[in-house]
Design a protein around this motif. Structure first.
Motif, PDB file in Angstrom:
ATOM      1  N   ALA A   1       0.836  -1.207   0.000  1.00 29.21           N
ATOM      2  CA  ALA A   1       0.000   0.000   0.000  1.00 29.21           C
ATOM      3  C   ALA A   1       0.867   1.252   0.000  1.00 29.21           C
ATOM      4  O   ALA A   1       0.603   2.210  -0.746  1.00 29.21           O
ATOM      5  N   ALA A   2       1.926   1.253   0.818  1.00 24.88           N
ATOM      6  CA  ALA A   2       2.836   2.404   0.876  1.00 24.88           C
ATOM      7  C   ALA A   2       3.562   2.597  -0.448  1.00 24.88           C
ATOM      8  O   ALA A   2       3.775   3.735  -0.906  1.00 24.88           O
ATOM      9  N   VAL A   3       3.953   1.483  -1.082  1.00 28.18           N
ATOM     10  CA  VAL A   3       4.630   1.556  -2.386  1.00 28.18           C
ATOM     11  C   VAL A   3       3.712   2.202  -3.420  1.00 28.18           C
ATOM     12  O   VAL A   3       4.121   3.105  -4.160  1.00 28.18           O
ATOM     13  N   ILE A   4       2.456   1.750  -3.462  1.00 28.37           N
ATOM     14  CA  ILE A   4       1.505   2.261  -4.452  1.00 28.37           C
ATOM     15  C   ILE A   4       1.206   3.744  -4.214  1.00 28.37           C
ATOM     16  O   ILE A   4       1.260   4.556  -5.147  1.00 28.37           O
ATOM     17  N   ILE A   5       0.919   4.107  -2.966  1.00 31.06           N
ATOM     18  CA  ILE A   5       0.613   5.516  -2.659  1.00 31.06           C
ATOM     19  C   ILE A   5       1.850   6.389  -2.867  1.00 31.06           C
ATOM     20  O   ILE A   5       1.763   7.482  -3.436  1.00 31.06           O
ATOM     21  N   GLY A   6       3.006   5.903  -2.431  1.00 30.41           N
ATOM     22  CA  GLY A   6       4.251   6.669  -2.603  1.00 30.41           C
ATOM     23  C   GLY A   6       4.580   6.904  -4.058  1.00 30.41           C
ATOM     24  O   GLY A   6       5.019   7.993  -4.447  1.00 30.41           O
ATOM     25  N   ARG A   7       4.346   5.889  -4.886  1.00 32.52           N
ATOM     26  CA  ARG A   7       4.597   6.036  -6.324  1.00 32.52           C
ATOM     27  C   ARG A   7       3.680   7.084  -6.936  1.00 32.52           C
ATOM     28  O   ARG A   7       4.112   7.890  -7.759  1.00 32.52           O
ATOM     29  N   GLU A   8       2.404   7.073  -6.530  1.00 31.27           N
ATOM     30  CA  GLU A   8       1.459   8.040  -7.079  1.00 31.27           C
ATOM     31  C   GLU A   8       1.887   9.474  -6.749  1.00 31.27           C
ATOM     32  O   GLU A   8       1.809  10.367  -7.592  1.00 31.27           O
TER      33      GLU A   8
ATOM     34  N   LEU B   1      -2.379  -7.453  -5.236  1.00 28.80           N
ATOM     35  CA  LEU B   1      -1.869  -6.200  -4.669  1.00 28.80           C
ATOM     36  C   LEU B   1      -0.349  -6.161  -4.763  1.00 28.80           C
ATOM     37  O   LEU B   1       0.234  -5.123  -5.087  1.00 28.80           O
ATOM     38  N   TYR B   2       0.297  -7.289  -4.497  1.00 33.73           N
ATOM     39  CA  TYR B   2       1.758  -7.350  -4.623  1.00 33.73           C
ATOM     40  C   TYR B   2       2.195  -7.248  -6.079  1.00 33.73           C
ATOM     41  O   TYR B   2       3.198  -6.596  -6.384  1.00 33.73           O
ATOM     42  N   ILE B   3       1.437  -7.878  -6.969  1.00 26.01           N
ATOM     43  CA  ILE B   3       1.749  -7.741  -8.398  1.00 26.01           C
ATOM     44  C   ILE B   3       1.602  -6.284  -8.819  1.00 26.01           C
ATOM     45  O   ILE B   3       2.441  -5.745  -9.547  1.00 26.01           O
ATOM     46  N   ALA B   4       0.541  -5.627  -8.341  1.00 24.91           N
ATOM     47  CA  ALA B   4       0.331  -4.196  -8.643  1.00 24.91           C
ATOM     48  C   ALA B   4       1.476  -3.357  -8.091  1.00 24.91           C
ATOM     49  O   ALA B   4       1.927  -2.409  -8.753  1.00 24.91           O
TER      50      ALA B   4
ATOM     51  N   SER C   1       1.898   5.330 -19.710  1.00 24.38           N
ATOM     52  CA  SER C   1       2.388   4.259 -20.573  1.00 24.38           C
ATOM     53  C   SER C   1       1.445   3.056 -20.491  1.00 24.38           C
ATOM     54  O   SER C   1       0.567   2.994 -19.629  1.00 24.38           O
ATOM     55  N   TYR C   2       1.677   2.076 -21.378  1.00 32.01           N
ATOM     56  CA  TYR C   2       0.852   0.866 -21.359  1.00 32.01           C
ATOM     57  C   TYR C   2       1.042   0.090 -20.057  1.00 32.01           C
ATOM     58  O   TYR C   2       0.098  -0.470 -19.512  1.00 32.01           O
ATOM     59  N   ILE C   3       2.282   0.053 -19.567  1.00 30.30           N
ATOM     60  CA  ILE C   3       2.536  -0.652 -18.311  1.00 30.30           C
ATOM     61  C   ILE C   3       1.805   0.053 -17.168  1.00 30.30           C
ATOM     62  O   ILE C   3       1.304  -0.586 -16.245  1.00 30.30           O
TER      63      ILE C   3
ATOM     64  N   THR D   1      -2.693  -0.093 -13.360  1.00 28.95           N
ATOM     65  CA  THR D   1      -3.941   0.460 -12.826  1.00 28.95           C
ATOM     66  C   THR D   1      -5.039  -0.596 -12.821  1.00 28.95           C
ATOM     67  O   THR D   1      -5.782  -0.729 -11.847  1.00 28.95           O
ATOM     68  N   ALA D   2      -5.139  -1.370 -13.904  1.00 21.32           N
ATOM     69  CA  ALA D   2      -6.163  -2.412 -13.988  1.00 21.32           C
ATOM     70  C   ALA D   2      -5.957  -3.470 -12.901  1.00 21.32           C
ATOM     71  O   ALA D   2      -6.901  -3.842 -12.196  1.00 21.32           O
ATOM     72  N   VAL D   3      -4.724  -3.940 -12.740  1.00 22.91           N
ATOM     73  CA  VAL D   3      -4.421  -4.948 -11.711  1.00 22.91           C
ATOM     74  C   VAL D   3      -4.697  -4.390 -10.326  1.00 22.91           C
ATOM     75  O   VAL D   3      -5.280  -5.062  -9.463  1.00 22.91           O
ATOM     76  N   GLN D   4      -4.300  -3.152 -10.118  1.00 23.14           N
ATOM     77  CA  GLN D   4      -4.489  -2.483  -8.826  1.00 23.14           C
ATOM     78  C   GLN D   4      -5.970  -2.360  -8.468  1.00 23.14           C
ATOM     79  O   GLN D   4      -6.380  -2.643  -7.333  1.00 23.14           O
ATOM     80  N   MET D   5      -6.787  -1.973  -9.427  1.00 24.28           N
ATOM     81  CA  MET D   5      -8.220  -1.824  -9.194  1.00 24.28           C
ATOM     82  C   MET D   5      -8.875  -3.163  -8.864  1.00 24.28           C
ATOM     83  O   MET D   5      -9.703  -3.259  -7.961  1.00 24.28           O
ATOM     84  N   ILE D   6      -8.500  -4.207  -9.608  1.00 23.17           N
ATOM     85  CA  ILE D   6      -9.056  -5.540  -9.335  1.00 23.17           C
ATOM     86  C   ILE D   6      -8.634  -6.010  -7.945  1.00 23.17           C
ATOM     87  O   ILE D   6      -9.440  -6.547  -7.188  1.00 23.17           O
ATOM     88  N   ALA D   7      -7.361  -5.788  -7.600  1.00 21.35           N
ATOM     89  CA  ALA D   7      -6.849  -6.192  -6.287  1.00 21.35           C
ATOM     90  C   ALA D   7      -7.624  -5.512  -5.166  1.00 21.35           C
ATOM     91  O   ALA D   7      -8.082  -6.165  -4.220  1.00 21.35           O
TER      92      ALA D   7
END
Length: 194
Positions: free
Chosen positions: A94-101, A159-162, A123-125, A130-136
């Protein structure tokens, strides 16, 4: 400003306090309701951009508000989920995702000031992330097994994959912006320091 794509974007922001209230309701259907609200937000995220491009209603207001609405919903969702299960295993992705944003938002703003924002365009990646993150997040919110599928476990793995895709996309953006970050510019095929 008040076109349908922008109204859909504003709807996502309005749904955030509704989402929070539902999350804390002491009723059995609270998580299901949260999952429905999050799904609506995720669908409108795709739909508003599609309609804006299709109908030629892309606007500076929408371009500003759309990523803000996305990041707010994701950040609030992750914060609530971590609060409901305060473990390092949950807090780290969660910290990785929020920190990246936060990092990429700051990078895009800075590159826009240099007139080079297209160098850090989505980018496409980033879209796949975003798609993986939303599903997670959706699966983690719903949390209950469905058709003998361990929904929460699948959401946790996604979530870890995201988070990994998040770091990967961040590296791509930073590499694209690196010449500007180092004070260099492209001149006739070679880099020249400013």
């Amino acid at each position: 400003m008040w076109n349908i794509p922008n109204i859909l974007t504003l709807l996502r922001i309005v749904l955030i306090p509704v989402f929070v209230l539902l999350f804390y309701l002491p009723v059995e259907w609270a998580r299901l309701s949260c999952a429905v609200v999050f799904s609506i937000a995720a669908v409108t995220d795709w739909f508003d951009g599609y309609l804006a491009r299709r109908w030629g209603q892309v606007s500076p207001f929408g371009a500003f508000l759309d990523p803000v609405a996305d990041k707010l919903m994701v950040a609030v969702s992750l914060l609530l989920l971590v609060q409901s299960e305060p473990t390092p295993a949950f807090a780290i992705p969660a910290a990785v995702i929020i920190g990246r944003e936060i990092t990429i938002s700051a990078l895009r703003e800075w590159m826009a000031e240099l007139g080079a924002r297209t160098m850090v365009a989505v980018s496409y990646i980033g879209k796949f992330k975003t798609a993986v993150q939303m599903i997670a997040i959706l699966l983690l919110i719903y949390e209950k097994p469905l058709w003998n599928i361990p929904v929460y476990t699948v959401g946790f793995v996604l979530l870890y994959i995201a988070a990994i895709l998040t770091l990967w996309s961040m590296v791509i953006y930073i590499r694209a912006a690196l010449p500007s970050l180092l004070g260099e510019r492209q001149m006739g095929g070679s880099l020249e320091r400013k």
